[in-house]
Structures are given as structure tokens and as C-alpha cells.
Write a protein that holds these residues in place. Structure first.
Motif, PDB file in Angstrom:
ATOM      1  N   UNK A 177       0.438  -1.054   0.071  1.00 48.56           N
ATOM      2  CA  UNK A 177       0.028   0.276  -0.109  1.00 48.56           C
ATOM      3  C   UNK A 177       0.868   1.096   0.005  1.00 48.56           C
ATOM      4  N   UNK A 178       0.581   1.597  -0.570  1.00 50.72           N
ATOM      5  CA  UNK A 178       1.329   2.782  -1.152  1.00 50.72           C
ATOM      6  C   UNK A 178       0.834   4.205  -0.455  1.00 50.72           C
ATOM      7  N   UNK A 179       1.174   5.233   0.209  1.00 51.06           N
ATOM      8  CA  UNK A 179       1.127   6.061   0.830  1.00 51.06           C
ATOM      9  C   UNK A 179       1.035   7.510   0.168  1.00 51.06           C
ATOM     10  N   UNK A 180       2.080   7.137  -1.370  1.00 56.83           N
ATOM     11  CA  UNK A 180       2.055   8.982  -1.502  1.00 56.83           C
ATOM     12  C   UNK A 180       1.854   8.811  -3.125  1.00 56.83           C
ATOM     13  N   UNK A 181       1.541  10.309  -3.244  1.00 60.14           N
ATOM     14  CA  UNK A 181       1.417   9.876  -5.138  1.00 60.14           C
ATOM     15  C   UNK A 181       2.457   9.438  -5.767  1.00 60.14           C
ATOM     16  N   UNK A 182       1.856   9.225  -6.910  1.00 60.00           N
ATOM     17  CA  UNK A 182       2.702   8.715  -7.712  1.00 60.00           C
ATOM     18  C   UNK A 182       2.895   9.715  -8.761  1.00 60.00           C
ATOM     19  N   UNK A 183       3.249  10.497  -9.168  1.00 62.09           N
ATOM     20  CA  UNK A 183       3.428  12.269 -10.089  1.00 62.09           C
ATOM     21  C   UNK A 183       4.645  10.868 -11.176  1.00 62.09           C
ATOM     22  N   UNK A 184       5.090  10.571 -10.986  1.00 64.69           N
ATOM     23  CA  UNK A 184       6.220  10.075 -12.672  1.00 64.69           C
ATOM     24  C   UNK A 184       7.625   9.576 -11.210  1.00 64.69           C
ATOM     25  N   UNK A 185       7.430  10.615 -10.409  1.00 63.43           N
ATOM     26  CA  UNK A 185       8.776   9.775  -9.462  1.00 63.43           C
ATOM     27  C   UNK A 185       9.547   8.392  -9.099  1.00 63.43           C
ATOM     28  N   UNK A 186       8.283   7.371  -9.163  1.00 64.68           N
ATOM     29  CA  UNK A 186       8.582   6.254  -9.107  1.00 64.68           C
ATOM     30  C   UNK A 186       8.743   5.707  -7.710  1.00 64.68           C
ATOM     31  N   UNK A 187       8.107   6.864  -6.942  1.00 63.05           N
ATOM     32  CA  UNK A 187       7.019   5.776  -5.705  1.00 63.05           C
ATOM     33  C   UNK A 187       5.888   4.472  -5.506  1.00 63.05           C
ATOM     34  N   UNK A 188       5.452   4.288  -6.623  1.00 64.84           N
ATOM     35  CA  UNK A 188       4.948   3.140  -6.934  1.00 64.84           C
ATOM     36  C   UNK A 188       5.729   1.828  -7.047  1.00 64.84           C
ATOM     37  N   UNK A 189       7.523   1.853  -6.944  1.00 63.13           N
ATOM     38  CA  UNK A 189       8.282   1.144  -7.385  1.00 63.13           C
ATOM     39  C   UNK A 189       8.888   1.377  -5.909  1.00 63.13           C
ATOM     40  N   UNK A 190      10.015   2.221  -5.779  1.00 61.76           N
ATOM     41  CA  UNK A 190      10.643   2.411  -4.548  1.00 61.76           C
ATOM     42  C   UNK A 190      10.046   1.714  -3.306  1.00 61.76           C
TER      43      UNK A 190
END
Lengths: 151, 733
Positions: free
Chosen positions: B68-81
Motif C-alpha cells: 500500500x503506497x501512501x504517496x502520490x505517484x506523479x512519475x517519480x517512481x514511488x510505486x516502485x521505490x
């Protein structure tokens, strides 16, 4: 009623013939992979293929595609499309990804026309597609990679 | 609504609690260890970091691991990191990893760098999740091992986990994670699970960990905010006032209502909304709308007047943000002083996906909204206030953002508030899908502030900097927002002076003051915020001082930097990789250098430029970064490459200007981001580090402009201080 081929199937839309193809695809054909960016053919996010060639769907009235064949990111296929998508995946080109449908459709259009484009060909084909995340370096590399795959 | 990136958003997003539970989420919830996902949002102010880390990890019977990713992914790659942290500690196989965006729930999903607020910004996503998600993964691993040991009747110590397989060597038993997910869920969550040592990492810091969002973003299936389709929804576009601060005086909606497809026309606080059955009809309805505006209290100044007024505030004493020693005295005694002025224009974020959002009333009387939410806690509270309910009755579904660069993190929650007002004004009879056209987006303000810097620096005979007086005039981003108390101290908005307050260079006496301007143009953080202007002012002046002292710009900086500092390290590395041998001999070709630390990350850049006539081209950028443990080197490279592409146009031409208060640049033909043909070759060198990971989404932006400006000086002998760099202005002066 406007009738055309959409991703290889017969489509018929009974909407305002002046409606840009972009909004017809997104709001009436349920295909949201084609993106809205500017509405004036400046960014290329809305790029689809009309009879195999890239066009900006945001400035193409639905009436202009009557009897034509339209291909969107959801339906594009074949060896060039596979090579381009594979290259995009292998190089992790995307960031926010919003412009990438348009980038990929432009790249497929280019490599369909010539599988070994010159740098000038690549610039001519891709300079109309904006990427605010600045993924251009990888787009360039992915086109070269796809070109190699296509031999 | 949580959704898997592998499957598009369900065609009929559930508007009832029962619908949500029936929609494929049931299984996930049942197996989400700790069950914290279903929790309602707690009130802001009762922040308590979550005790059960497994609100972040869900294991399904098919062995898939959803983070569960609590941050917005606006392209910076948090949904991978963020899944990388879990996968590593869990010893999962990368192919098992999935992600889902978290619901609005500040009690569980707060940004630990911000306190009790769920949100994304300041390049904090990786840094604040680093320990939280490693612990979540490690705890889950420990629980799976316990469950397996119990089931197999063997000691935990004999069980190994590798690449998603749980094994007991001696008995030859082996299973996937899914087999023990249910049993593990019943076990207590270890509070302090043992974390791996860096040498044991299998994904963190390694090459070849592909982004999880790439597949869906290359076949059109990724669902962005604008792609949300709610049954029965109507699409709204809004006629906004042409001037900031103007209001509706009179509306004639007759022609608009006559447009086929238009369902309603309603007045809302931000303008007049046309609500229709599809986007095109709404746009045509808006074209037919006649609105008279009351400009009596509107901003009517042009850019030139705003710049003049910013200069005028220097006449009044500012607020001291930093002082060390007697700067005025030191400057009076200096062998040589240089005084410079820089003017920085308003900048638009111009995200590829214009602002938009969708909101509906739920059958249970609550509300549900869909959008690229960047500060969920504020967006949720804003919607609740408008709809007259409590935040816990507002469910938010965060989707992919087509870029943000800070624009979607709005203290006033502008776009989702507008959607809520339309829902309310239309009697809540249908879900509202608000669409801003590019022109709406460009004219809506929330720009990087217009800022003027004046800096005076003094050298002694040996070229040392003995005094530095730095004054900054502009509009505070934070004043009057919910963040004021958090970020402002002693009258100083930290975002106005960041990058200029702490400087890495040895400077004798130094004074920094801020001077607030008054204007109605809404301003906002814009990728790297205050550093967008402070780094440029400092790094171009340091270059001038080096020139005045007759020193090489790299050597001069190194002489002012602490030996062993991160700045010295990245500067040396960038110079070495670029083959630095000086700024060049002119004749239209030059090299420039810059170094700056922001968001915990040190960056140095060397820019090569070619100047032909008034045109500046940038063929190559060499960059060195130190951002702590490089979690995903390829994502770091991508962020630096992208930062260069993003920032280049601000060096060359981007600016938002006003003519009698009206925004001049309204679409991408007049506000022109970097294009493919202009992209430099960007070479990225990542310094090894054992520091905790720091930001990478923003820190490579601030160094680009000064590196290029310094290179233009080397190429032409002309010092262009203000941005964008305009050789025609320089030559005309």
C-alpha cells in the motif's frame, strides 16, 4: 452517425460530428488511453493512427474519420508495436506516463514508415510530442532499441 | 477504492460500502494483516505513528505481495521505490510485487516527515518511508516464518526465505507466501523486527529492478485521474474570471443551456460551471455562456509593474532570515564588491494532465472522490467542509497523476473543492467529473512566485569572500495557508529562503533578509521550491566572484568548501567525469559548473553550451549526485535526466507574464516546455553512500540554470543573471 473502424472493429457513434475524435474516444468509446493535454495539437498526448499514420485526435473532428480506420494505444499491434512497447518496457522510459501513449503511437508511426530512421527522421517524428517529465533521452534510446529489434 | 495497477479501475466504482466490499477488495482486506486499511481517518492532531506496520503489506493466496503506497505517484517512481523496501526485507521475488494507492487515512498513512498529515512533497516520499516499509516487510517475513514453522513443526531457525519461497531444507518442505498468509495474519506483529544489513540487500541499491508502473503506462491501461468513469456522472467545465480576484457580476446562461448535452449551469465561488453529458458538450456550453465579471478588487498590474513593485519593497527593511557577523561592515572594508540583481518570473507547473477531479455522493450519505490527491488530509478536510460533513465521511481514491511538480499539493485544495462546490450547487443529483482545459490550468495561478534577488558580495585581496548581503523580494507561498504555522518562523517563510540560508561556502560575514510583496496572484511550490531561485542567484554570483578573483570556477568553489563535504565530493566527481579543464575560450562555446544541496541531496552539474546568435543550445550535461543509499539507481538516473528536461525550458524561455492582470501564456504554444530536439545528453553519476536515502525528485532542478548561465558567460562573455536567459535583452542593454 459516424461509422469507422476502431482498433479493427466496426464502430458507430451518434454524437456531434464536430466533436474532436479525442473526446469521442474518451467519453463515448470508453478508450481513455488516448490523453488530453492541450486541445490545440501542441503536445501530442492525443496521438492515434488514422489509416496507419499518426494524427492529433484533439483537432480531428469525428466527421473526418468517417469510413476511416482508427487505431489507439489500446488496439495497436503488430511487429513494430511489439518492438516499440518492448523497448519502452526494457528501458523504463515512463515517469508520470501521461504523454507516453502519444509518444508510443508517434514512435510506432515512425518505425512503420522506416525501420531504420535517421536522427533527423526521429526528431521530425517526435518533436511534436511533449513530455513534461523530460523522458526524451530514454525515448530516443528506446526508438533506437526498437529499430535494432526490427533489424 | 484500492486498485491493482495490473487491472484497470473497475468500470463501476462502488458508491456504497457494500459495493466496495463486494468489488474484489474483500480478499485483500481479509488478509491485510492488522486490518488497519479499513480504518477511518482520525482527526488531524492526534498523530501517532502506526504500531502495526502491516497496514502496508497484503499477501494474496496467489503469492502476490501488494504494498500500500501512501504517496502520490506523479512519475517519480514511488510505486516502485516503496515496494522495493518491502520486497527486500521480505525476500520476495520482484515478480510477486504489486502496489495499491492508500486511502485517505492520516492516522495510518501520514508522511512521517510532516507529522499528522498524509501527503507527498519536498522529496520526502522515499526518506520518510525508508524505515517504515523496511520494518513492514521484515515483520511480515518474521510472521510468515513463524506460521510456517508452526505448520511444519520445525524450529523457525531452520527456515529460510529466498525469492518468494519459504523452505525447510532438512524436510524438503517448500511453499509460497500465499500458503501462510492467513495463518500469519493471526500472529502478533513484531514491533522491532530485525532488518537486513546493507550487504544482505537484494534489491535496494541494485540495478535491474524494473518499475512496477511501466507495463500499464505503455499499453494505455493505467488509470489517471482524468480517466475515472463513475456511472451517471456529468462532466463540468468552469468559466473562471479572467483576472485574479475578480468575481461574477452577472450571468446569462440561456444560450449555454440550449447547447445539446448541457444539463445545468450553476454559479460557484470560483466562477460559473457548465455541467453536461460529456466533455465536448460542456466546453461548447461554456463557449455559449455570457458572464460579466466584477474586476473592482482584482489584480490588474502587468508583469513590468509587479517587478517594479517587488524592487520597491527593497526600500523598506526586510525580515532577517540569517545573520552572522557584521556583513555591512565587512562589505565596507572589502577590497572589491560585486552587486547583482536577478529577476525570476512566475512559472507554471503545466502538468501534462491538466487539473481535474471527480466526486459523488454515496448511498450512505457520505462522499467519495477520485483524483490525483497529493495532500490527502487537506483535500479530504476541504471536501468535508464544503459538503457539511466530517472528514471520515469523505473517501478519497488516489489515482496516477499526469505530473504534478507541486501543483496538485494545494493548501486550498482548489480543484477538488471546485468539484465539490459543483456537486453541491447541482443538488448532488449526479457525480461530477470536473475537467480543466489547458487554458483553465494555465490561467489558474499557483505559480512559482515572481522573485527578485539582490546580492552584494565583497572580496579581500586574496579573493576570499569577506561579506555577503542577500535580499529576496517576493510573495510568501505559505502565508495564510494551513502550513503557515508549520513552515513560518519569526516572520520568515522557509520556502522563500531555502538554499540561501544555509550555504556550504566559507563566507566571512553574512546577512539574508526577505521582503514580502503584496499581490493577488496565487503562488505555490514548484519542483524544488525556493531552491529554483536561490541556487541560481548564489551559483552565478560565485562564478562572478571566481572570475573577479582570477580563479577557475571549480577550484574556487573547492577552496570555499569544507574538505570532505558532500558538495566537494559531487563537484570533484562531476568535474572529473566531464573532463573539466576550465570554462573554455569563448567563441560561442563554453562550460559552466554549479553545485547545490537541496532536500538532503548534493548535486553538481557541468553544462556545455553552444551559442549561435541569440540561440542557446545545451548539448551535454554531466551530473553527480549524492542522495544517500541509492535505492534504485535507474530511477535516480531517470529523475536527474527528467529534471534537466523539465528545467531546461525555464532557462531558455518559460515564463508566465501578466498584461493588465490577465495571464498572457494560455496554452503550450506560448508557454513552451522543452521539446525532444532540445534535450541534452545527460550523464548521471551516483556517489556511493551509506546515509539514509534523501530526495531525488527535485534536487537536480536547481543546479541546471546556473550551470548553463555560467557556461553562457564562458561562451560569450555576457553575464545573464535573470531567468529565462535572454541574449537579446543582454545585448540591447
Amino acid at each position: 452517425m459516424i461509422r469507422f473502424q476502431l482498433n479493427g472493429r466496426e464502430a458507430a457513434l451518434d454524437v456531434d460530428p464536430d466533436m474532436p475524435l479525442l473526446w469521442a474516444l474518451r467519453d463515448h468509446a470508453g478508450l481513455t488511453g488516448t490523453k488530453f493535454g492541450c486541445g490545440i495539437a501542441q503536445c501530442g498526448a492525443c496521438t492515434v493512427h488514422l489509416d496507419g499514420a499518426p494524427i492529433r485526435s484533439c483537432v480531428t473532428p469525428l466527421s473526418a474519420v468517417d469510413g476511416a480506420s482508427i487505431t489507439t494505444i489500446e488496439g495497436v499491434e503488430g511487429p513494430v508495436a511489439e518492438a516499440v512497447k518492448a523497448a519502452w518496457r526494457d528501458l523504463d522510459v515512463v515517469q508520470c506516463g501521461y504523454c507516453q501513449s502519444g509518444q508510443i503511437m508517434s514512435a510506432i508511426g515512425l518505425l512503420t514508415q522506416t525501420s531504420a530512421p535517421t536522427d533527423a527522421d526521429v526528431v521530425a517524428a517526435m518533436d511534436g510530442n511533449l513530455c513534461r517529465c523530460g523522458t526524451y533521452q530514454r525515448i530516443r534510446a528506446a526508438i533506437a532499441d526498437a529499430s535494432t529489434r526490427l533489424g | 477504492m484500492l486498485f491493482s495497477p495490473a487491472s484497470p479501475l473497475p468500470a463501476s466504482p462502488a458508491l456504497t460500502r457494500r459495493g466496495v466490499l463486494a468489488g474484489g477488495l474483500t480478499l485483500g482486506l481479509a488478509l491485510a494483516l492488522g486490518g488497519k486499511r479499513a480504518r477511518a481517518a482520525g482527526p488531524v492532531g492526534t498523530f501517532d505513528p502506526p504500531a502495526t506496520p502491516n497496514a502496508f503489506v497484503t499477501i494474496a493466496p496467489d503469492d502476490s505481495v501488494t504494498v500500500t503506497v501512501k504517496h502520490l505517484d506523479m512519475g517519480q517512481g514511488v510505486s516502485t521505490g516503496l515496494p522495493t523496501f518491502v520486497a527486500d526485507e521480505l525476500d520476495a521475488d520482484w515478480s510477486q510485487m504489486r502496489f495499491a494507492f492508500a486511502p485517505a487515512d492520516a492516522a495510518t498513512y501520514a508522511n512521517l516527515a510532516w507529522g499528522p498529515v498524509q501527503g507527498t512533497g519536498g522529496s520526502t516520499a522515499t526518506a520518510n518511508s525508508w524505515m517504515q516499509l523496511r520494518k513492514a516487510g521484515a515483520a511480515m517475513r518474521a510472521m510468515l516464518v513463524s506460521a510456517a514453522a508452526a505448520e511444519w513443526g520445525v524450529p523457525e531457525s531452520e527456515i529460510t526465505v529466498a525469492r518468494g519461497r519459504i523452505r525447510h531444507e532438512a524436510s524438503g518442505r517448500e511453499a509460497g507466501f500465499g500458503a501462510f498468509a492467513q495463518a500469519a495474519a493471526a500472529l502478533p506483529v513484531p514491533a522491532e523486527p530485525r532488518l537486513k544489513a546493507p550487504a544482505q540487500w537484494i534489491y535496494i541499491g541494485k540495478e535491474g529492478v524494473p518499475r512496477l508502473d511501466t507495463p500499464s503506462k505503455t499499453d494505455g491501461s493505467a488509470t489517471y485521474s482524468l480517466d475515472v468513469r463513475v456511472p451517471g456522472m456529468l462532466t463540468a467545465v468552469v468559466a473562471h474570471p479572467p483576472l485574479f480576484g475578480a468575481r461574477v457580476a452577472r450571468v446569462d446562461a440561456e444560450a449555454a443551456r440550449a447547447v445539446p448535452g448541457v444539463e445545468d449551469v450553476v454559479e460557484i465561488p470560483t466562477g460559473v460551471a457548465v455541467v453536461a453529458r460529456d466533455t465536448w458538450s460542456a466546453m461548447k456550453g461554456r463557449d455559449a455562456l455570457v458572464v460579466e465579471w466584477d474586476d473592482a478588487r482584482a489584480e490588474t498590474r502587468s508583469t513590468q509593474a509587479l517587478v517594479a513593485d517587488a524592487r520597491a519593497v527593497f526600500e523598506r527593511p526586510g525580515t532577517t532570515a540569517f545573520a552572522s557577523g557584521d556583513a555591512a561592515g565587512a562589505l565596507a572594508g572589502a577590497a572589491r564588491t560585486i552587486e547583482v540583481e536577478h529577476v525570476f518570473p512566475y512559472l507554471a507547473h503545466a502538468t501534462m494532465e491538466p487539473m481535474n477531479g471527480t466526486i459523488a455522493r454515496r448511498e450512505d450519505g457520505g462522499y467519495e472522490a477520485w483524483g490525483a490527491f497529493q495532500i490527502q488530509t487537506i483535500d479530504q478536510a476541504s471536501v468535508a467542509a464544503i459538503m457539511g460533513t466530517t472528514p471520515d465521511r469523505v473517501r478519497l481514491n488516489t489515482l496516477f497523476a499526469g505530473g504534478s511538480f507541486g501543483r496538485r499539493a494545494v493548501p486550498g485544495a482548489d480543484w477538488i473543492s471546485e468539484a465539490a462546490h459543483i456537486l453541491k450547487a447541482t443538488g448532488e443529483r449526479a457525480p461530477i467529473h470536473l475537467v480543466w482545459t489547458r487554458e483553465d490550468d494555465m490561467r489558474a495561478g499557483h505559480y512559482r512566485p515572481l522573485v527578485v534577488h539582490r546580492v552584494r558580495a565583497g572580496l579581500d585581496d586574496a579573493g576570499r569572500i569577506v561579506g555577503w548581503e542577500h535580499r529576496i523580494a517576493g510573495k510568501s507561498i505559505m502565508k495564510g495557508t494551513p502550513f503557515e504555522a508549520l513552515i513560518m518562523a519569526d516572520g520568515v517563510d522557509a520556502t522563500s529562503v531555502e538554499g540561501a540560508r544555509a550555504m556550504p561556502y566559507a563566507i566571512g560575514a553574512r546577512r539574508l533578509t526577505v521582503h514580502d510583496t503584496r499581490e493577488l496572484v496565487p503562488v505555490l511550490w514548484w519542483r524544488s521550491v525556493g531552491h529554483t531561485h536561490t541556487a541560481h542567484a548564489i551559483e552565478t554570483l560565485i562564478d562572478e566572484l571566481a572570475h573577479a578573483a582570477g580563479r577557475d570556477p571549480v577550484d574556487y568553489r573547492l577552496s570555499l568548501l569544507e574538505e570532505g563535504s558532500r558538495e566537494a565530493a559531487v563537484l570533484r566527481r562531476a568535474a572529473e567525469e566531464a573532463g573539466w579543464s576550465g570554462p573554455g575560450e569563448g567563441n560561442g562555446r563554453g562550460r559552466g559548473v554549479s553545485v547545490h544541496t537541496s532536500f538532503g541531496t548534493a548535486v553538481a552539474m557541468v553544462a556545455d553550451v553552444v551559442v549561435e546568435g541569440e540561440e542557446i543550445r545545451v548539448p551535454r550535461i554531466v551530473c553527480a549526485v549524492e542522495c544517500g543509499v541509492p535505492v534504485n539507481p535507474d530511477v535516480i538516473r531517470a529523475q536527474v535526466e527528467g529534471s534537466v528536461g523539465f528545467a531546461l525550458a525555464t532557462v531558455l524561455r518559460e515564463q508566465v507574464t501578466l498584461a493588465d492582470g490577465a495571464v498572457v501564456e494560455t496554452n503550450l504554444d506560448t508557454y513552451r516546455p522543452t521539446r525532444f530536439s532540445e534535450m541534452p545528453r545527460v550523464e548521471v553519476h551516483i556517489l556511493p553512500s551509506e546515509n539514509p536515502p534523501s530526495g531525488i525528485g527535485e534536487p537536480a532542478v536547481p543546479t541546471l540554470a546556473p550551470a548553463i548561465a555560467n557556461a553562457v558567460f564562458a561562451a560569450t562573455g555576457e553575464r545573464l543573471r535573470s531567468l529565462p536567459l535572454d541574449l537579446s535583452a543582454g545585448r540591447g542593454a
